[in-house]
Design a protein around this motif. Structure first.
Motif, short mmCIF file in Angstrom:
data_model
loop_
_atom_site.label_atom_id
_atom_site.label_comp_id
_atom_site.label_asym_id
_atom_site.label_seq_id
_atom_site.Cartn_x
_atom_site.Cartn_y
_atom_site.Cartn_z
N SER A 94 37.13 34.76 32.79
CA SER A 94 37.94 34.72 34.00
C SER A 94 39.13 33.81 33.85
O SER A 94 39.18 32.94 32.96
CB SER A 94 37.10 34.28 35.20
N SER A 136 38.14 30.20 33.81
CA SER A 136 37.19 29.73 32.81
C SER A 136 37.71 28.50 32.09
O SER A 136 38.91 28.17 32.14
CB SER A 136 36.89 30.83 31.79
N GLN A 171 41.98 37.50 29.75
CA GLN A 171 41.68 36.83 31.01
C GLN A 171 41.56 37.85 32.14
O GLN A 171 42.42 38.72 32.30
CB GLN A 171 42.75 35.80 31.34
N CYS A 198 40.35 36.90 39.38
CA CYS A 198 39.29 36.34 40.23
C CYS A 198 39.49 36.76 41.68
O CYS A 198 40.58 37.18 42.08
CB CYS A 198 39.28 34.81 40.15
N ARG A 253 36.02 33.46 41.65
CA ARG A 253 34.94 34.04 40.85
C ARG A 253 35.46 35.29 40.15
O ARG A 253 36.27 36.03 40.71
CB ARG A 253 33.76 34.42 41.76
N MET A 254 35.00 35.53 38.93
CA MET A 254 35.45 36.71 38.21
C MET A 254 35.18 37.97 39.01
O MET A 254 34.09 38.16 39.54
CB MET A 254 34.77 36.80 36.83
N ASP A 255 36.18 38.85 39.05
CA ASP A 255 36.08 40.10 39.80
C ASP A 255 35.47 41.17 38.90
O ASP A 255 36.10 41.57 37.91
CB ASP A 255 37.49 40.52 40.25
N ASP A 269 30.47 32.81 38.83
CA ASP A 269 30.74 34.24 38.70
C ASP A 269 29.51 35.06 39.10
O ASP A 269 28.37 34.57 39.00
CB ASP A 269 31.13 34.57 37.26
#
Length: 515
Positions: free
Chosen positions: A211, A214, A234, A237, A242-244, A278
């Motif tokens: 992400s 990160s 990358q 988010c 948070r990572m999508d 995440d």
């Protein structure tokens, strides 16, 4: 052949022998045990007295003030005794150290440490075991392995899990991605057309997905592993940093269409700035779909394993292929104390190297007790002892209670900031960090450049004052302030006092700008 120095050199030779004999009085052994006790107690008493008298986290001293004092020390001329050396140390280090124990230290992921861990530190430093082979660390090896099993059990990694202690999250992430890289390469070489291709040619097609929030060590690891910084893709988010998963799936599909191979997906359980976690279950599903290694960087959030109220935030972590846990963050251990864990212990073989003098391959196998077989380090401290004594004296619930206090405080402070029109909160509190900036209400408003300069000035001025220590970061290219809370003794009143300091410094700065 001349066995002794010539006459003019004999006096110097004799003085060296005398020095060596004198120096041997400093070795810790059975004869010098009383001296060890006396000298170490002097140091312990000095530190205990210093910490008890600290009334702010920092003195505000600048490097230009302290550097000449350090430079003036003549390292060729020993002092008379330990008391003299400790007196000098107080002036060089202890007086101006940054004290994480103070309730107004709210900057980085540095924790106040628990006393059982300090007891462990004293023991392990004196015995000086090295955790590379059994014949250097009898007992210690088994204790480290037991703690790895305990951590793996709490992570729900399964019965085949294994791991090893490391120096910190950066090393743990590097080792995890080294294992993932070598695992990916071994799979690529199953293709007859690639079986004889050299490593550099294979690395060019490998990609890591992480992400935008990160840790920088992921890109650093990619560079060290031969993939280059651009070997990391990358992923965007959501509003909570948070990572999508949808963005990840799109990135994975686009990468595959380019003929690239997904080496690893790196999920973060506790981003450095936002404490965001995440969506681990969703990322695990995508890792399986695209055949990627799933690594979870839980250097910050790993302490949730002991939490009494928030452990559910790590749900799904047991599906990871590897996990980083930093005990010297949310387990309140002294630096250094970290670990890399893998769901399949056999994967540690990807970093194994055998030396005849140390860990011959003939002794390798399931029964081997040589931890060096699993590590990218050779000599390694018995850092596990600190966590061992902490668990035996405080128990996991004791650690969790300290972390829960910090999480609760972050949420209370986040609510305070969210309802204050003079502050802008970048994201709601998720663990124990808060990213915000001071944007006082004014008829003319503040342009972006002025707001950046204002918040940069506030952070620097607070640090120079020594009254508090806070951190800073960038969000969408703009400068923000940051609280990182890991001290159960810090109160909402402490943070309100820091915010009052922010307002005061900020108002003074703006008055000067507008004058």
């Amino acid at each position: 052949m001349t066995l002794l120095p010539q006459t003019e050199e004999r006096a110097d030779f004799g003085s060296r022998i005398e020095l060596a004999l004198g120096a041997s009085n400093q070795l810790f052994n059975t004869r010098n045990s009383p001296r060890y006790v006396a000298d170490v107690l002097q140091a312990v008493n000095l530190v205990a007295t210093k910490v008890s008298r600290v009334d702010r986290p920092f003195t505000g001293i600048a490097p230009a003030q302290l550097a000449p004092v350090v430079e003036a020390v003549d390292l060729e001329a020993p002092l008379a005794d330990t008391a003299a050396a400790l007196e000098e140390l107080e002036a060089l280090y202890l007086r101006d150290a940054v004290y994480f124990h103070d309730s107004k230290y709210a900057a980085h992921l540095n924790c106040p440490v628990v006393i059982p861990a300090l007891v462990g530190e004293a023991v392990l430093a004196a015995v000086n075991s090295s955790l590379d082979t059994w014949d250097q660390s009898a007992g210690a090896t088994l204790m480290e392995r037991r703690l790895i099993d305990w951590t793996a059990g709490r992570l729900a990694l399964g019965p085949a899990a294994d791991g090893v202690f490391t120096s910190g999250g950066t090393q743990s992430n590097l080792q995890a991605l080294l294992i993932a890289r070598n695992h990916a390469v071994s799979r690529l070489r199953q293709d007859p057309a690639l079986a004889s291709e050299r490593l550099p040619g294979l690395l060019d097609r490998l990609r890591i997905f992480a992400s935008e929030a990160s840790h920088f060590s992921i890109e650093k690891s990619a560079s060290l592993l031969g993939l280059g910084y651009d070997g990391v893709i990358q992923v965007g988010c959501d509003a909570h940093q948070r990572m999508d998963p949808a963005a990840l799936k799109e990135a994975l599909a686009a990468s595959r269409a380019r003929g690239e191979v997904p080496l690893a997906i790196v999920a973060t359980a506790g981003t450095t700035d936002f404490g965001s976690i995440d969506p681990l279950a969703a990322l695990s599903t995508l890792a399986e779909e695209f055949g990627a290694w799933l690594h979870v960087d839980a250097a910050y959030g790993g302490g949730l394993l002991t939490s009494l109220r928030h452990r559910h935030l790590l749900d799904g972590i047991g599906a990871a292929d590897s996990v980083t846990v930093d005990y010297h963050k949310t387990f309140f251990q002294p630096v250094s104390s970290s670990a890399i864990l893998v769901r399949d212990g056999a994967m540690l073989g990807h970093v194994a190297y055998y030396a005849d003098y140390l860990n011959p391959q003939s002794a390798a196998g399931a029964a081997s007790l040589n931890q060096v077989d699993k590590s990218i380090q050779t000599t390694r401290r018995f850092d596990a002892l600190k966590l061992w004594l902490t668990l035996r004296i405080m128990g996991p619930d004791g650690i969790g209670a300290l972390l829960d206090e910090s999480i609760d405080l972050a949420r209370q402070t986040g609510e305070l900031l969210a309802h204050d029109p003079d502050f802008e909160l970048a994201a709601p509190a998720q663990l124990s960090t808060l990213v915000f900036r001071y944007l006082p209400q004014a008829p003319e408003g503040l342009d972006g450049e002025t707001a950046d300069a204002l918040n940069l000035h506030i952070r620097q001025a607070i640090f120079a004052s020594g009254k508090a220590v806070i951190a800073g970061t960038k969000v969408d290219g703009r400068h923000y302030l940051k609280f990182t809370l890991l001290n159960a003794e810090t109160t909402l009143e402490d943070l309100q006092e820091i915010l009052t300091l922010v307002r005061s410094i900020g108002a003074g700065y703006l008055a000067g700008v507008r004058a």
